[in-house]
Write a protein that holds these residues in place. Sequence first.
Motif, PDB file in Angstrom:
ATOM      1  N   SER A 174     -54.590  18.995 -23.035  1.00  0.00           N
ATOM      2  CA  SER A 174     -55.387  19.932 -23.820  1.00  0.00           C
ATOM      3  C   SER A 174     -56.415  19.199 -24.664  1.00  0.00           C
ATOM      4  O   SER A 174     -56.106  18.184 -25.295  1.00  0.00           O
ATOM      5  N   CYS A 175     -57.630  19.724 -24.673  1.00  0.00           N
ATOM      6  CA  CYS A 175     -58.683  19.246 -25.572  1.00  0.00           C
ATOM      7  C   CYS A 175     -58.695  20.132 -26.816  1.00  0.00           C
ATOM      8  O   CYS A 175     -58.738  21.360 -26.699  1.00  0.00           O
ATOM      9  N   TYR A 176     -58.674  19.496 -27.986  1.00  0.00           N
ATOM     10  CA  TYR A 176     -58.651  20.219 -29.247  1.00  0.00           C
ATOM     11  C   TYR A 176     -59.936  19.963 -30.028  1.00  0.00           C
ATOM     12  O   TYR A 176     -60.384  18.823 -30.153  1.00  0.00           O
ATOM     13  N   VAL A 177     -60.498  21.049 -30.533  1.00  0.00           N
ATOM     14  CA  VAL A 177     -61.698  20.991 -31.368  1.00  0.00           C
ATOM     15  C   VAL A 177     -61.426  21.800 -32.631  1.00  0.00           C
ATOM     16  O   VAL A 177     -60.939  22.935 -32.553  1.00  0.00           O
ATOM     17  N   THR A 178     -61.730  21.240 -33.774  1.00  0.00           N
ATOM     18  CA  THR A 178     -61.554  21.952 -35.045  1.00  0.00           C
ATOM     19  C   THR A 178     -62.919  22.298 -35.624  1.00  0.00           C
ATOM     20  O   THR A 178     -63.745  21.408 -35.847  1.00  0.00           O
ATOM     21  N   LEU A 179     -63.153  23.585 -35.825  1.00  0.00           N
ATOM     22  CA  LEU A 179     -64.383  24.063 -36.449  1.00  0.00           C
ATOM     23  C   LEU A 179     -64.131  24.301 -37.937  1.00  0.00           C
ATOM     24  O   LEU A 179     -63.069  24.796 -38.318  1.00  0.00           O
TER      25      LEU A 179
ATOM     26  N   THR B  15     -64.273  27.005 -47.289  1.00  0.00           N
ATOM     27  CA  THR B  15     -64.224  26.930 -45.829  1.00  0.00           C
ATOM     28  C   THR B  15     -62.765  26.932 -45.378  1.00  0.00           C
ATOM     29  O   THR B  15     -61.842  26.799 -46.186  1.00  0.00           O
ATOM     30  N   HIS B  16     -62.584  27.073 -44.063  1.00  0.00           N
ATOM     31  CA  HIS B  16     -61.231  27.080 -43.498  1.00  0.00           C
ATOM     32  C   HIS B  16     -61.306  26.536 -42.079  1.00  0.00           C
ATOM     33  O   HIS B  16     -62.278  26.794 -41.364  1.00  0.00           O
ATOM     34  N   PRO B  17     -60.307  25.762 -41.640  1.00  0.00           N
ATOM     35  CA  PRO B  17     -60.338  25.253 -40.265  1.00  0.00           C
ATOM     36  C   PRO B  17     -59.956  26.310 -39.243  1.00  0.00           C
ATOM     37  O   PRO B  17     -59.097  27.169 -39.490  1.00  0.00           O
ATOM     38  N   VAL B  18     -60.602  26.246 -38.087  1.00  0.00           N
ATOM     39  CA  VAL B  18     -60.269  27.070 -36.929  1.00  0.00           C
ATOM     40  C   VAL B  18     -60.159  26.123 -35.739  1.00  0.00           C
ATOM     41  O   VAL B  18     -61.080  25.341 -35.482  1.00  0.00           O
ATOM     42  N   VAL B  19     -59.041  26.175 -35.046  1.00  0.00           N
ATOM     43  CA  VAL B  19     -58.764  25.231 -33.968  1.00  0.00           C
ATOM     44  C   VAL B  19     -58.941  25.911 -32.617  1.00  0.00           C
ATOM     45  O   VAL B  19     -58.364  26.975 -32.371  1.00  0.00           O
ATOM     46  N   LEU B  20     -59.737  25.301 -31.748  1.00  0.00           N
ATOM     47  CA  LEU B  20     -59.901  25.770 -30.374  1.00  0.00           C
ATOM     48  C   LEU B  20     -59.227  24.776 -29.440  1.00  0.00           C
ATOM     49  O   LEU B  20     -59.402  23.559 -29.594  1.00  0.00           O
ATOM     50  N   SER B  21     -58.449  25.287 -28.507  1.00  0.00           N
ATOM     51  CA  SER B  21     -57.821  24.438 -27.498  1.00  0.00           C
ATOM     52  C   SER B  21     -58.278  24.864 -26.114  1.00  0.00           C
ATOM     53  O   SER B  21     -58.429  26.050 -25.830  1.00  0.00           O
TER      54      SER B  21
ATOM     55  N   THR C 131     -48.752  26.615 -12.589  1.00  0.00           N
ATOM     56  CA  THR C 131     -49.849  25.856 -13.187  1.00  0.00           C
ATOM     57  C   THR C 131     -50.987  26.814 -13.485  1.00  0.00           C
ATOM     58  O   THR C 131     -51.338  27.650 -12.650  1.00  0.00           O
ATOM     59  N   TYR C 132     -51.527  26.712 -14.676  1.00  0.00           N
ATOM     60  CA  TYR C 132     -52.648  27.573 -15.032  1.00  0.00           C
ATOM     61  C   TYR C 132     -53.446  26.940 -16.164  1.00  0.00           C
ATOM     62  O   TYR C 132     -53.012  25.980 -16.801  1.00  0.00           O
ATOM     63  N   LYS C 133     -54.615  27.485 -16.389  1.00  0.00           N
ATOM     64  CA  LYS C 133     -55.484  27.029 -17.472  1.00  0.00           C
ATOM     65  C   LYS C 133     -55.470  28.065 -18.590  1.00  0.00           C
ATOM     66  O   LYS C 133     -55.282  29.258 -18.347  1.00  0.00           O
ATOM     67  N   GLU C 134     -55.725  27.601 -19.793  1.00  0.00           N
ATOM     68  CA  GLU C 134     -55.634  28.490 -20.952  1.00  0.00           C
ATOM     69  C   GLU C 134     -56.600  28.024 -22.029  1.00  0.00           C
ATOM     70  O   GLU C 134     -56.736  26.819 -22.282  1.00  0.00           O
ATOM     71  N   GLN C 135     -57.268  28.974 -22.660  1.00  0.00           N
ATOM     72  CA  GLN C 135     -58.115  28.677 -23.817  1.00  0.00           C
ATOM     73  C   GLN C 135     -57.653  29.542 -24.981  1.00  0.00           C
ATOM     74  O   GLN C 135     -57.399  30.738 -24.821  1.00  0.00           O
ATOM     75  N   ALA C 136     -57.511  28.925 -26.152  1.00  0.00           N
ATOM     76  CA  ALA C 136     -56.985  29.650 -27.308  1.00  0.00           C
ATOM     77  C   ALA C 136     -57.787  29.320 -28.549  1.00  0.00           C
ATOM     78  O   ALA C 136     -58.368  28.240 -28.669  1.00  0.00           O
ATOM     79  N   ILE C 137     -57.803  30.256 -29.477  1.00  0.00           N
ATOM     80  CA  ILE C 137     -58.366  30.043 -30.798  1.00  0.00           C
ATOM     81  C   ILE C 137     -57.252  30.280 -31.810  1.00  0.00           C
ATOM     82  O   ILE C 137     -56.521  31.273 -31.719  1.00  0.00           O
ATOM     83  N   GLY C 138     -57.071  29.344 -32.724  1.00  0.00           N
ATOM     84  CA  GLY C 138     -55.975  29.426 -33.678  1.00  0.00           C
ATOM     85  C   GLY C 138     -56.450  29.276 -35.112  1.00  0.00           C
ATOM     86  O   GLY C 138     -57.351  28.482 -35.399  1.00  0.00           O
ATOM     87  N   VAL C 139     -55.852  30.056 -36.004  1.00  0.00           N
ATOM     88  CA  VAL C 139     -56.149  29.993 -37.435  1.00  0.00           C
ATOM     89  C   VAL C 139     -54.903  29.470 -38.146  1.00  0.00           C
ATOM     90  O   VAL C 139     -53.896  30.180 -38.227  1.00  0.00           O
TER      91      VAL C 139
END
Length: 291
Positions: free
Chosen positions: A17-22, A49-55, A75-83
């Motif tokens: 998983s690639c993680y990006v924090t906005l 401000t507040h962090p939002v994590v995208l995976s 096996t599958y792919k998944e994209q999520a947004i987390g607070v």
Amino acid sequence: MLESPYRSMNIVGKLSSCYVTLVMPRDEVAWMLPEGLALGPQDHTPPGTHPVVLSFSHRYDVRVTLPRLLLPGTTYKEQAIGVPFVHAKRDLCGGRARGPFLYVPRLFASQILPVIGGWLFWGLAKQLGRIREMSFGPDKGANGAGAEAPRSEKNPHETRHETGTYRVFPPGDDAESIVSLSYEVTGDFQPMARVPNHEAILDVLRQPLICCQPVGRGPLFSCADHENDWERAQARPLHTTTRIEDAFVPGLVVGTYRSRGLDMSPLGSFQLRAPFKLTLPHCCGRGHSLA
């Protein structure tokens, strides 16, 4: 008798998983939460401000652990947004725990079975999406472009890729993507504990999920523990460009976000590979992470 019956059956597998924090305005992020939840205190981003994590994930060999029953993995792919750092406004089942939790306002999965399971059992706002993942190795073709190196469906960790893209489309619509990620690898995989600045993101990823029951709508809340095997986890830093092309949850701002790697910045971007376990839903005051 089992001390924690909800742990007798789990979803297990491996992820890459690639993680990006906005870093987003706190008032905007608050719009992502349902009634009954509120943003709690945190010191990982500046005031206001507040962090939002995208995976952006590739999950494989995902299966249910059931005594005396063997089920095939998927096996599958998944994209999520987390607070992260979310707190409940009222007492939750199980007693004292009101947070911090990780709330996921939207997940896209490339197969229907994970969507149905997440929706019906976990109360997660999952939707079916068309997800395209492309990776490019260091070799150059005759036209100067990177040689395409598609990721293995059986094991996405087999080949080191220098750059890659990950795009999420609505079902049946190839015209415009909803969200996309472009990344460049800037370091080698190493144990997560040895990656600089890893403490802050672990503080986020270790928070239990809080979910809306039934079917992702509420008004009840349950929790589940998504646990990565951190002793076996490996990570490498990435430079990323994330494009939010559709405000698919309230409060999400359309735009382009660039991030340095985790080795250069706290809450920077990185790729994680690790075994994982997802518990059954349970009362929020009785979970492993808040016990």
